[in-house]
Design an enzyme around this catalytic site. Structure first.
Site, mmCIF file in Angstrom:
data_model
loop_
_atom_site.group_PDB
_atom_site.id
_atom_site.type_symbol
_atom_site.label_atom_id
_atom_site.label_comp_id
_atom_site.label_asym_id
_atom_site.label_seq_id
_atom_site.Cartn_x
_atom_site.Cartn_y
_atom_site.Cartn_z
ATOM 1 N N GLN A 28 -22.187 67.914 -8.933
ATOM 2 C CA GLN A 28 -22.924 68.364 -7.639
ATOM 3 C C GLN A 28 -21.747 69.304 -6.868
ATOM 4 O O GLN A 28 -21.867 70.032 -6.237
ATOM 5 C CB GLN A 28 -23.783 67.464 -6.345
ATOM 6 C CG GLN A 28 -23.799 67.913 -5.228
ATOM 7 C CD GLN A 28 -25.039 66.981 -4.434
ATOM 8 O OE1 GLN A 28 -26.279 67.316 -4.583
ATOM 9 N NE2 GLN A 28 -24.259 66.593 -3.967
ATOM 10 N N GLU A 43 -22.023 74.034 0.690
ATOM 11 C CA GLU A 43 -21.131 73.774 1.604
ATOM 12 C C GLU A 43 -20.181 74.699 1.437
ATOM 13 O O GLU A 43 -18.650 73.793 1.981
ATOM 14 C CB GLU A 43 -21.236 72.108 1.061
ATOM 15 C CG GLU A 43 -22.431 71.512 0.951
ATOM 16 C CD GLU A 43 -22.425 69.940 1.111
ATOM 17 O OE1 GLU A 43 -20.754 69.782 1.372
ATOM 18 O OE2 GLU A 43 -22.642 69.128 0.823
ATOM 19 N N LYS A 46 -23.610 58.043 5.955
ATOM 20 C CA LYS A 46 -23.921 59.248 6.274
ATOM 21 C C LYS A 46 -25.330 59.285 7.835
ATOM 22 O O LYS A 46 -26.008 58.142 7.119
ATOM 23 C CB LYS A 46 -25.220 60.314 5.526
ATOM 24 C CG LYS A 46 -24.515 61.239 4.448
ATOM 25 C CD LYS A 46 -25.125 61.361 2.892
ATOM 26 C CE LYS A 46 -24.455 62.703 2.140
ATOM 27 N NZ LYS A 46 -25.349 62.705 0.846
ATOM 28 N N LYS A 52 -15.816 62.989 4.350
ATOM 29 C CA LYS A 52 -16.030 64.337 3.465
ATOM 30 C C LYS A 52 -17.814 65.233 4.123
ATOM 31 O O LYS A 52 -17.860 64.444 4.457
ATOM 32 C CB LYS A 52 -17.391 63.699 2.749
ATOM 33 C CG LYS A 52 -17.358 64.324 1.669
ATOM 34 C CD LYS A 52 -18.438 63.593 0.422
ATOM 35 C CE LYS A 52 -19.243 64.943 -0.905
ATOM 36 N NZ LYS A 52 -20.665 63.713 -1.307
ATOM 37 N N ASP A 78 -23.396 56.487 -2.457
ATOM 38 C CA ASP A 78 -24.442 57.443 -1.660
ATOM 39 C C ASP A 78 -25.891 57.760 -1.611
ATOM 40 O O ASP A 78 -26.382 56.613 -1.290
ATOM 41 C CB ASP A 78 -24.270 59.468 -1.925
ATOM 42 C CG ASP A 78 -24.512 60.089 -0.819
ATOM 43 O OD1 ASP A 78 -25.676 59.610 -0.111
ATOM 44 O OD2 ASP A 78 -24.292 61.520 -1.151
ATOM 45 N N ARG A 92 -23.405 66.096 5.976
ATOM 46 C CA ARG A 92 -24.737 66.389 4.579
ATOM 47 C C ARG A 92 -24.962 68.060 4.524
ATOM 48 O O ARG A 92 -24.446 68.612 5.335
ATOM 49 C CB ARG A 92 -26.086 66.451 5.366
ATOM 50 C CG ARG A 92 -26.964 65.357 5.863
ATOM 51 C CD ARG A 92 -26.596 63.901 4.739
ATOM 52 N NE ARG A 92 -26.940 64.259 3.324
ATOM 53 C CZ ARG A 92 -28.504 63.761 3.613
ATOM 54 N NH1 ARG A 92 -28.383 62.149 4.126
ATOM 55 N NH2 ARG A 92 -28.819 63.358 1.935
HETATM 56 P P1 PGA Z 1 -27.034 66.612 0.406
HETATM 57 O O1 PGA Z 1 -25.673 66.864 -0.247
HETATM 58 O O2 PGA Z 1 -26.463 66.699 2.202
HETATM 59 O O3 PGA Z 1 -27.549 67.776 0.269
HETATM 60 O O4 PGA Z 1 -27.435 65.102 0.182
HETATM 61 C C1 PGA Z 1 -24.184 65.593 0.300
HETATM 62 C C2 PGA Z 1 -23.570 64.590 -0.748
HETATM 63 O O5 PGA Z 1 -24.605 64.223 -2.275
HETATM 64 O O6 PGA Z 1 -22.918 63.721 -0.940
HETATM 65 ZN ZN ZN Z 2 -23.457 62.488 -2.631
#
Ligand code: PGA
Ligand code: ZN
Length: 437
Positions: free
Chosen positions: A164, A206, A338, A389, A313, A367
């Site tokens: 990702q 992102e 988060k 991050k 995460d 996110r």
């Molecule tokens: P997400 O991705 O906000 O789509 O969950 C961010 C991550 O996985 O760190």
């Molecule tokens: Zn992640």
């Protein structure tokens, strides 16, 4: 005491063009605070639910029900309370919705409210938000080390590559400003290399480059080439960080890398990641295995935890109990924080404090669906958590958060930047003694 006079939600729109919840908290003295809920695309199964309306309108993504949660259920309970009592207000919301994933009120309703309360409390005291956070939680503020995405993949780039996030960290920089400068050079070097090779398809969710690679490993090779083209020696000032987001392609101990046309079991997948750790200057890996594969997370941590940072995460979803459980099982050595996974500021901070107690490092994170809200830049700084991050190096919902750190640096001074300290327990830290001087 500064009394909460009103709590009002409105619908605004996030960086992917989806509806989201914005909350304004107004105090009796006229001061206001605002919070906006972010939204994930690669979500953990155990994180707080974003309450959406479903149905045909706006692809089911509208948030009218969450707005009603704030305006009709949460507001009457919060009005009249002292805004300084963040814990009490967050707890009151939990009492309104004791469901494990906040599915009644919606995590998007509670998190936007919780952020607005924090902002209003800081404004009431006429303090910078980071300062307010440092004071309330008795922390020493510091400017975090960023993880910055160069290529997007997985759920953020049409699954064009399976992994990702291909990111860099600049632990060898002397200031946050220097991190930005080096990152800019690497980001555009990567873009130039991809353009030359006909590998560039655009920009992912992102802000990182949307790659057209033939293999996941080609992304790593290109990242190393970009660091070199930027005039840096990979593994010196600049290191690589990956978010594997393995739950997106791994289930029941089976991992399928579609781009590489390879399927493997957990052991073979861990071996593959191990080969990457040997071959590339990787200092941090997030969600290396699926959230349903705890034995493999413990095995991965046993094998590579002395060498790299291993962040949970989707695996830990900013949940205190899961962090404590993972620490006891020897799985992961760091947690992503988060705020919307937890659903309130208080629970997020509790998770951070519990993580610190167990010896885990923390990374405050945005996110993939974001907004102009920059609260997390202040949260990372005020808690002195060490790492932040927020995605890549383009798109204003990302840059707003990096730029906010630059403004904070103007107040705290470059010496407040943590440098490589958060990576002290990795190979990079041992090589450089984690000392930025
Ligand atoms: P997400 O991705 O906000 O789509 O969950 C961010 C991550 O996985 O760190
Ligand atoms: Zn992640």
């Amino acid at each position: 005491m500064t009394t909460i006079k009103s709590v009002k939600a409105r619908r605004v729109w996030d960086s992917r063009g989806n509806p989201t919840v914005e909350v304004d908290v107004t105090l009796a003295n006229g001061v206001t605070g605002r919070g906006i809920a972010p939204a994930g695309a690669s979500r953990g199964a155990r994180e707080a639910i974003d309450l959406r309306d479903c149905g045909a309108r706006l692809r089911g993504m509208d948030v009218q029900r969450a707005l009603t949660s704030v305006n009709e259920i949460i507001a009457p309970v919060l009005v009249g309370r002292d805004v300084a009592d963040q814990v009490g207000a967050d707890r009151a919301m939990l009492e309104l919705d004791p469901s494990p994933l906040k599915s009644t009120l919606g995590g998007n309703a509670t998190v936007a409210t919780s952020i607005a309360l924090l902002q209003a409390a800081a404004a009431a005291e006429n303090k910078h938000l980071w300062q307010h956070i440092a004071d309330v939680y008795d922390r020493s503020a510091s400017i975090p080390l960023p993880e910055i995405q160069i290529f997007g993949g997985g759920a953020h780039a049409g699954r064009r590559v399976d992994i990702q996030d291909f990111m860099i960290m600049v632990p060898g920089a002397n200031s946050f400003d220097e991190v930005m400068e080096i990152t800019s050079e690497v980001y555009f070097a990567a873009g130039d290399i991809m353009k030359q090779k006909g590998r560039l398809a655009g920009v992912a969710d992102e802000g990182g480059w949307w790659p057209v690679f033939d293999s996941n490993e080609e992304a790593l090779e290109t990242l190393v080439a970009a660091i070199e083209k930027a005039g840096e020696k990979p593994g010196e000032r600049v290191v690589i960080s990956l978010d594997i987001a393995a739950s997106e392609f791994g289930k029941d101990g089976k991992y399928r890398l579609a781009l590489d046309d390879q399927s493997m079991d957990s052991a073979a997948f861990i071996d593959l990641l191990g080969r990457w750790i040997e071959a590339y200057p990787i200092a941090s890996i997030e969600d290396p295995v699926g959230e349903d594969d705890p034995e493999s997370m413990a095995e991965f941590t046993r094998r590579y935890g002395q060498r790299v940072q291993i962040i949970g995460d989707d695996y830990l979803v900013t949940n205190k109990a899961l962090v404590e459980e993972a620490a006891a099982a020897g799985a992961c050595n760091a947690v992503l924080i988060k705020v919307n996974q937890a659903g309130t500021i208080s629970e997020s901070v509790d998770t951070f404090l519990a993580a610190e107690k167990t010896g885990f490092r923390s990374v405050v994170s945005a996110r993939s669906g974001e907004t102009e809200d920059v609260t997390i830049s202040h949260l990372a700084t005020g808690l002195g958590c060490g790492q932040l991050k927020v995605g890549s190096f383009t798109r204003s919902e990302r840059m707003a958060k990096w730029n906010e750190c630059l403004r904070i640096q103007d107040i705290l001074g470059p010496s407040a930047f943590v440098g490589g300290a958060p990576l002290a327990a990795t190979w990079w830290g041992r090589k450089n003694s984690g000392d930025k001087s």
